[in-house]
Design a protein around this motif. Structure first.
Motif, PDB file in Angstrom:
ATOM      1  N   GLY A   1     -32.079-116.458  21.986  1.00  0.00           N
ATOM      2  CA  GLY A   1     -30.942-116.471  21.079  1.00  0.00           C
ATOM      3  C   GLY A   1     -31.137-117.310  19.826  1.00  0.00           C
ATOM      4  N   ALA A   2     -32.225-118.072  19.750  1.00  0.00           N
ATOM      5  CA  ALA A   2     -32.491-118.903  18.567  1.00  0.00           C
ATOM      6  C   ALA A   2     -33.162-118.060  17.484  1.00  0.00           C
ATOM      7  N   ASP A   3     -32.944-118.448  16.243  1.00  0.00           N
ATOM      8  CA  ASP A   3     -33.582-117.750  15.129  1.00  0.00           C
ATOM      9  C   ASP A   3     -34.979-118.287  14.840  1.00  0.00           C
ATOM     10  N   LEU A   4     -35.133-119.598  14.999  1.00  0.00           N
ATOM     11  CA  LEU A   4     -36.382-120.229  14.598  1.00  0.00           C
ATOM     12  C   LEU A   4     -37.142-120.806  15.782  1.00  0.00           C
ATOM     13  N   PRO A   5     -38.465-120.755  15.709  1.00  0.00           N
ATOM     14  CA  PRO A   5     -39.289-121.339  16.767  1.00  0.00           C
ATOM     15  C   PRO A   5     -39.400-122.861  16.594  1.00  0.00           C
TER      16      PRO A   5
ATOM     17  N   GLN B   1     -49.448-123.006  12.711  1.00  0.00           N
ATOM     18  CA  GLN B   1     -48.703-122.665  11.503  1.00  0.00           C
ATOM     19  C   GLN B   1     -48.486-121.159  11.403  1.00  0.00           C
ATOM     20  N   TRP B   2     -49.521-120.368  11.701  1.00  0.00           N
ATOM     21  CA  TRP B   2     -49.382-118.917  11.679  1.00  0.00           C
ATOM     22  C   TRP B   2     -48.335-118.462  12.685  1.00  0.00           C
ATOM     23  N   LEU B   3     -48.376-119.020  13.899  1.00  0.00           N
ATOM     24  CA  LEU B   3     -47.418-118.644  14.931  1.00  0.00           C
ATOM     25  C   LEU B   3     -45.988-119.001  14.539  1.00  0.00           C
ATOM     26  N   MET B   4     -45.794-120.145  13.917  1.00  0.00           N
ATOM     27  CA  MET B   4     -44.439-120.531  13.480  1.00  0.00           C
ATOM     28  C   MET B   4     -43.868-119.455  12.552  1.00  0.00           C
ATOM     29  N   THR B   5     -44.674-118.971  11.633  1.00  0.00           N
ATOM     30  CA  THR B   5     -44.236-117.934  10.703  1.00  0.00           C
ATOM     31  C   THR B   5     -44.077-116.586  11.405  1.00  0.00           C
ATOM     32  N   ALA B   6     -45.055-116.210  12.225  1.00  0.00           N
ATOM     33  CA  ALA B   6     -45.033-114.910  12.894  1.00  0.00           C
ATOM     34  C   ALA B   6     -43.852-114.790  13.857  1.00  0.00           C
ATOM     35  N   VAL B   7     -43.596-115.829  14.648  1.00  0.00           N
ATOM     36  CA  VAL B   7     -42.479-115.785  15.593  1.00  0.00           C
ATOM     37  C   VAL B   7     -41.159-115.759  14.828  1.00  0.00           C
ATOM     38  N   ALA B   8     -41.037-116.577  13.786  1.00  0.00           N
ATOM     39  CA  ALA B   8     -39.791-116.632  13.004  1.00  0.00           C
ATOM     40  C   ALA B   8     -39.474-115.300  12.338  1.00  0.00           C
TER      41      ALA B   8
ATOM     42  N   GLY C   1     -40.855-112.193  13.205  1.00  0.00           N
ATOM     43  CA  GLY C   1     -41.109-110.997  14.013  1.00  0.00           C
ATOM     44  C   GLY C   1     -42.347-110.242  13.592  1.00  0.00           C
ATOM     45  N   ILE C   2     -43.390-110.964  13.209  1.00  0.00           N
ATOM     46  CA  ILE C   2     -44.640-110.366  12.735  1.00  0.00           C
ATOM     47  C   ILE C   2     -45.543-110.046  13.919  1.00  0.00           C
ATOM     48  N   GLY C   3     -46.260-108.937  13.821  1.00  0.00           N
ATOM     49  CA  GLY C   3     -47.229-108.568  14.845  1.00  0.00           C
ATOM     50  C   GLY C   3     -46.573-108.410  16.207  1.00  0.00           C
TER      51      GLY C   3
ATOM     52  N   PHE D   1     -44.774-110.227  17.836  1.00  0.00           N
ATOM     53  CA  PHE D   1     -43.484-110.910  17.972  1.00  0.00           C
ATOM     54  C   PHE D   1     -42.318-110.086  17.430  1.00  0.00           C
ATOM     55  N   GLY D   2     -42.590-108.824  17.139  1.00  0.00           N
ATOM     56  CA  GLY D   2     -41.551-107.913  16.674  1.00  0.00           C
ATOM     57  C   GLY D   2     -41.063-106.967  17.762  1.00  0.00           C
ATOM     58  N   GLY D   3     -41.252-107.344  19.019  1.00  0.00           N
ATOM     59  CA  GLY D   3     -40.771-106.526  20.122  1.00  0.00           C
ATOM     60  C   GLY D   3     -41.860-105.762  20.864  1.00  0.00           C
ATOM     61  N   ALA D   4     -43.120-105.985  20.495  1.00  0.00           N
ATOM     62  CA  ALA D   4     -44.221-105.273  21.154  1.00  0.00           C
ATOM     63  C   ALA D   4     -44.290-105.561  22.648  1.00  0.00           C
ATOM     64  N   HIS D   5     -43.737-106.682  23.064  1.00  0.00           N
ATOM     65  CA  HIS D   5     -43.802-107.074  24.476  1.00  0.00           C
ATOM     66  C   HIS D   5     -42.834-106.297  25.371  1.00  0.00           C
ATOM     67  N   LEU D   6     -41.817-105.689  24.786  1.00  0.00           N
ATOM     68  CA  LEU D   6     -40.739-105.076  25.588  1.00  0.00           C
ATOM     69  C   LEU D   6     -41.223-103.991  26.557  1.00  0.00           C
TER      70      LEU D   6
END
Length: 178
Positions: A119-123, A153-160, A162-164, A166-171
């Motif tokens: 439910g959080a927006d930011l990592p 640093q890349w992960l902080m941006t990607a998770v925040a 929804g890049i790669g 982190f955009g729902g590919a895991h569902l």
């Protein structure tokens, strides 16, 4: 070392996952089912009520199902937890995962973690103190420190954003074990 892309194990095969510390000691470890691969890497899954261990300690129960993504040539792994677990995404900064065989993957946990609460927006970036302490304790080389910091640093941006993965590919992968 075996190239997993050249000879992957079939879906459903049990895979031993061994996170280690920089001195080679066993850290978190568990057995998961191979689910498959996509453009993001290899996906392994564990249904609800699975277990893992820290080193050789007793098993730790895992009430919720989860999947782990092992990307190719990246300095991290990503855990995607099923609800109601409060941590939705948990990324370990690691050395690039190495497939010792089609049924065993290992990497070195470099302490830094990027996580996002459900439910959080930011990592959040966590365990910076442990990362600093272990740089001294284990003598991390400068290139390892740099790669770990760049990955975080890349992960902080990607998770925040929804890049790669982190955009729902895991569902779809999580649905296979949930």
């Amino acid at each position: 070392m075996t190239d997993i892309a050249a000879e992957p194990a079939p879906a459903g095969t049990l895979v031993q996952v061994n996170y280690r510390k920089y001195d080679g000691s066993l850290h978190w470890n568990l057995r998961m089912r191979r689910l498959g691969e996509d453009e993001h890497g290899t996906w392994l899954g564990l249904p609800a009520n699975g277990v893992m261990r820290k080193g050789h300690n007793p098993e730790v129960p895992l009430p919720e199902a989860h999947v782990i993504l092992f990307p190719r040539d990246a300095w991290w792994t990503a855990v995607f937890n099923d609800a109601p677990r409060t941590t939705e995404i948990y990324c370990d900064i690691t050395t690039p995962p190495r497939w010792l065989s089609p049924t065993e993957v290992t990497m070195v946990d470099l302490d830094l973690d990027v996580l996002r609460k459900r439910g959080a927006d930011l990592p959040l970036l966590v365990d910076e103190d442990e990362f600093a302490e272990h740089q001294v304790r284990y003598g991390y080389p400068a290139d390892v420190i740099r790669s770990a910091e760049q990955s975080a640093q890349w992960l902080m941006t990607a998770v925040a954003n929804g890049i790669g993965p982190f955009g729902g590919a895991h569902l779809p992968w999580l649905a296979m074990v949930a």
